[in-house]
Design an enzyme around this catalytic site. Structure first.
Site, PDB file in Angstrom:
ATOM      1  N   CYS A  54       0.877  -1.174   0.000  1.00  0.00           N
ATOM      2  CA  CYS A  54       0.000   0.000   0.000  1.00  0.00           C
ATOM      3  C   CYS A  54       0.914   1.224   0.000  1.00  0.00           C
ATOM      4  CB  CYS A  54      -0.998  -0.007   1.164  1.00  0.00           C
ATOM      5  SG  CYS A  54      -0.309   0.239   2.809  1.00  0.00           S
ATOM      6  N   HIS A  91      14.732 -13.641  11.593  1.00  0.00           N
ATOM      7  CA  HIS A  91      14.422 -13.583  13.021  1.00  0.00           C
ATOM      8  C   HIS A  91      12.943 -13.734  13.337  1.00  0.00           C
ATOM      9  CE1 HIS A  91      18.315 -11.246  14.240  1.00  0.00           C
ATOM     10  NE2 HIS A  91      18.569 -12.354  13.578  1.00  0.00           N
TER      11      HIS A  91
END
Length: 149
Positions: free
Chosen positions: A68, A101
């Site tokens: 977006c 991670h």
């Protein structure tokens, strides 16, 4: 990362970058499913973000890419779903870390703030980075809200 069919979603502000992402995926022979929007006509990012999240939850696609204007609205919408870990990346290093991670299953990019060259670097990094596991696994297991008992 094991890639199934990649899910795509954008609003009007992310539409042009999403069209570039399709070209990127086509050039690499990577299948995708487009959950919309399909033009630059003003629309609501949440409609398409929820559709992408449902596609991942139902096993239709993995991973996802949402776009977006700022990336924030799409990321916020996607992350309302318990099994979605959407990370906003504007440089390749962030894309690397959200995979390594956080085991991000959706890459979110800010369509108004990156060009196609940067998007290519971000996509390359996101799609080539594996989840590290280890100490990070315990952390991502704590992300979903516990059901009320």
């Amino acid at each position: 990362m094991e890639i199934k069919t990649i899910g795509l979603a954008s609003d009007h502000a992310g539409f042009k970058l999403k069209q570039f992402v399709k070209q990127y995926l086509d050039a690499r022979h990577i299948a995708y499913k487009d959950y919309g929007t399909y033009s630059e006509q003003s629309c609501n990012y949440a409609d398409y973000g929820h559709a992408l999240a449902r596609g991942i939850e139902q096993g239709e696609v993995y991973p996802g890419i949402g776009i977006c204007g700022s990336g924030e609205g799409m990321a916020m919408t996607l992350n309302k779903h318990q099994t979605i870990r959407a990370g906003l990346a504007w440089i390749p290093e962030i894309a690397h870390l959200i995979r390594q991670h956080n085991d991000a299953n959706v890459l979110v990019m800010p369509g108004r703030f990156i060009d196609n060259g940067m998007a290519t670097k971000i996509l390359d990094e996101f799609l080539s980075t594996d989840f590290e596991g280890g100490r990070h696994l315990d952390r991502i297991r704590k992300m979903p809200l516990a059901e009320k008992e």
